[in-house]
Design an enzyme around this catalytic site. Structure first.
Site, mmCIF file in Angstrom:
data_model
loop_
_atom_site.group_PDB
_atom_site.id
_atom_site.type_symbol
_atom_site.label_atom_id
_atom_site.label_comp_id
_atom_site.label_asym_id
_atom_site.label_seq_id
_atom_site.Cartn_x
_atom_site.Cartn_y
_atom_site.Cartn_z
ATOM 1 N N GLY A 237 -48.868 8.796 -33.225
ATOM 2 C CA GLY A 237 -49.807 7.944 -32.358
ATOM 3 C C GLY A 237 -49.839 8.402 -31.331
ATOM 4 O O GLY A 237 -49.916 8.802 -30.378
ATOM 5 N N ASP B 107 -40.126 15.044 -37.471
ATOM 6 C CA ASP B 107 -39.725 15.072 -39.266
ATOM 7 C C ASP B 107 -41.120 15.715 -40.035
ATOM 8 O O ASP B 107 -39.361 16.576 -41.033
ATOM 9 C CB ASP B 107 -39.409 14.015 -39.385
ATOM 10 C CG ASP B 107 -37.790 13.592 -38.672
ATOM 11 O OD1 ASP B 107 -37.166 15.169 -37.711
ATOM 12 O OD2 ASP B 107 -37.631 12.713 -38.621
ATOM 13 N N HIS C 91 -47.621 -6.562 -7.805
ATOM 14 C CA HIS C 91 -46.639 -5.988 -6.153
ATOM 15 C C HIS C 91 -45.580 -6.311 -7.085
ATOM 16 O O HIS C 91 -45.122 -7.489 -7.467
ATOM 17 C CB HIS C 91 -47.016 -5.902 -5.096
ATOM 18 C CG HIS C 91 -46.815 -7.851 -4.857
ATOM 19 N ND1 HIS C 91 -46.188 -8.792 -4.253
ATOM 20 C CD2 HIS C 91 -48.577 -8.317 -5.421
ATOM 21 C CE1 HIS C 91 -46.841 -10.376 -5.022
ATOM 22 N NE2 HIS C 91 -47.372 -9.957 -5.455
ATOM 23 N N HIS D 51 -41.686 -1.880 -23.105
ATOM 24 C CA HIS D 51 -43.181 -1.152 -23.355
ATOM 25 C C HIS D 51 -43.940 -2.637 -23.213
ATOM 26 O O HIS D 51 -43.865 -3.278 -23.806
ATOM 27 C CB HIS D 51 -43.013 -1.183 -25.024
ATOM 28 C CG HIS D 51 -44.422 -0.295 -25.539
ATOM 29 N ND1 HIS D 51 -44.628 -0.183 -26.746
ATOM 30 C CD2 HIS D 51 -45.398 -0.645 -25.229
ATOM 31 C CE1 HIS D 51 -45.487 0.175 -27.112
ATOM 32 N NE2 HIS D 51 -46.564 -0.111 -26.174
#
Length: 204
Positions: free
Chosen positions: A12, A35, A134, A143
């Site tokens: 995904g 893989d 900011h 993440h």
């Protein structure tokens, strides 16, 4: 600039990276290493296994399309030692302010807003419709999940995962390797590594 982009990981997250790469219109060829060799993903071929990235160091740009922070860090660190060309991918619909720095291997997805004077480290994921205000400092291999809201002057430590829809108030520091649960609200500094959930968050 190299004309081929290799994405390590065809699941995904890797497919979203490929979609961003298509919209950036920067590479003539996009391919995956995974893989499960032989399948295709988003119409692009899987041309080798994940460990085969060494074969493409000299002629391709390579990015790690794996969501797990630890795995992404391990593979990107190997790429860096080998001198790989590791790009930054930013969706054309992201809004990036002035004096924003984004490290190699970081992906910024659709609908993201990153306001001025923010630094984002290497190998980060700034996921769909996240808002980073900011003067934030997001360290390497973080993440930031979809819909996360970071107020001004927030620091997120290396390897931390912020769950979908979580909120961090202004002037907050979160130490490295934390997990912040979906929808959680952080209103005080987190100084001890761990998993935190709730609003306001508590350590579990």
């Amino acid at each position: 600039m190299r004309e081929r982009l290799i994405i390590i990981g065809a699941s995904g997250h890797g497919r979203v990276i490929a979609d961003i790469a298509l919209k950036m219109n920067k590479w003539k060829e996009i391919a995956f290493l995974d893989d499960e060799k032989g399948k295709s993903s988003l119409g692009f071929d899987v041309i080798g296994k994940s460990k085969d990235f060494k074969n493409y160091i000299d002629n391709s740009e390579i990015i790690v399309g794996i969501g797990n922070n630890e795995v992404r860090q391990k593979i990107q660190s190997e790429l860096e030692v080998l001198g790989a060309s590791i790009p930054v991918l930013i969706h054309p619909n992201a809004v990036i302010g002035e004096e924003v720095e984004v490290g190699a291997g970081t992906v910024v997805m659709a609908g993201v807003v990153i306001n001025c004077s923010t630094r984002i480290g290497r190998g980060c994921i700034i996921n769909t419709s996240a808002s980073v205000d900011h003067d934030n400092f997001i360290e390497d291999f973080v993440h930031v999940s979809p819909g996360v809201r970071l107020a001004g002057t927030v620091k997120i430590g290396r390897g931390t995962w912020l769950g979908i829809g979580s909120v961090v108030s202004n002037n907050i520091r979160v130490v490295k390797d934390c997990k912040i649960g979906a929808g959680s609200v952080v209103i005080k500094d987190i100084i001890k590594t761990g998993t935190y959930v709730g609003g306001p968050v508590r350590r579990v």
